[in-house]
Design a protein around this motif. Sequence first.
Motif, mmCIF file in Angstrom:
data_model
loop_
_atom_site.group_PDB
_atom_site.id
_atom_site.type_symbol
_atom_site.label_atom_id
_atom_site.label_comp_id
_atom_site.label_asym_id
_atom_site.label_seq_id
_atom_site.Cartn_x
_atom_site.Cartn_y
_atom_site.Cartn_z
ATOM 1 N N THR A 60 0.928 -1.289 -0.042
ATOM 2 C CA THR A 60 -0.043 -0.008 0.127
ATOM 3 C C THR A 60 0.750 1.245 0.130
ATOM 4 O O THR A 60 1.923 1.248 0.486
ATOM 5 N N PHE A 61 0.405 2.399 -0.581
ATOM 6 C CA PHE A 61 1.355 3.365 -0.618
ATOM 7 C C PHE A 61 1.012 4.423 0.445
ATOM 8 O O PHE A 61 1.501 5.165 0.707
ATOM 9 N N ASP A 62 -0.165 3.687 1.327
ATOM 10 C CA ASP A 62 -0.318 4.492 2.652
ATOM 11 C C ASP A 62 0.707 4.339 3.612
ATOM 12 O O ASP A 62 0.975 4.914 4.373
ATOM 13 N N SER A 63 1.709 2.978 3.295
ATOM 14 C CA SER A 63 2.854 2.735 4.102
ATOM 15 C C SER A 63 3.754 2.083 3.123
ATOM 16 O O SER A 63 4.267 1.266 3.076
ATOM 17 N N PRO A 64 4.459 3.172 2.376
ATOM 18 C CA PRO A 64 5.467 2.949 1.569
ATOM 19 C C PRO A 64 6.678 2.521 2.057
ATOM 20 O O PRO A 64 6.959 2.665 3.291
ATOM 21 N N GLU A 65 7.358 1.740 1.447
ATOM 22 C CA GLU A 65 8.700 1.176 1.803
ATOM 23 C C GLU A 65 9.748 2.356 1.937
ATOM 24 O O GLU A 65 10.778 2.197 2.680
#
Length: 120
Positions: free
Chosen positions: A8-13
């Motif tokens: 998810t781009f809500d929690s990107p690496e």
Amino acid sequence: MSGLVRRTFDSPEETRPFEQGKGRLDLVNLDGGPVGRAVFEPGWRWSEHVKPIAQTDSCQAAHAGYCLAGRMVVAMDDGEQQEFGPGDFMVAPPGHDAWVVGDEACVMLDWQGFADYAKP
């Protein structure tokens, strides 16, 4: 065959900010390479807000992307240019500048060119 993968781009690496707070690149990593979501704020221009990071005369990344919101012009070093907006798929080879058109942030997904994009 591997199992299902969810990112998810809500929690990107990884998140890479652009110069002067004009946006950011969020990355999620997949076995086939990173996928990026870039948010380019109004007034963003590659030659002003990423060039100081990349230290090249023009963007040397190849992009295969999809525009989710906003509008962007991509201008090749040879003078060819195209404007992209929501729903447009974009392929841009190395050697270009780009800038946001209008007062809405441009949001792009890219499957090809963001591995080293805006990376010091």
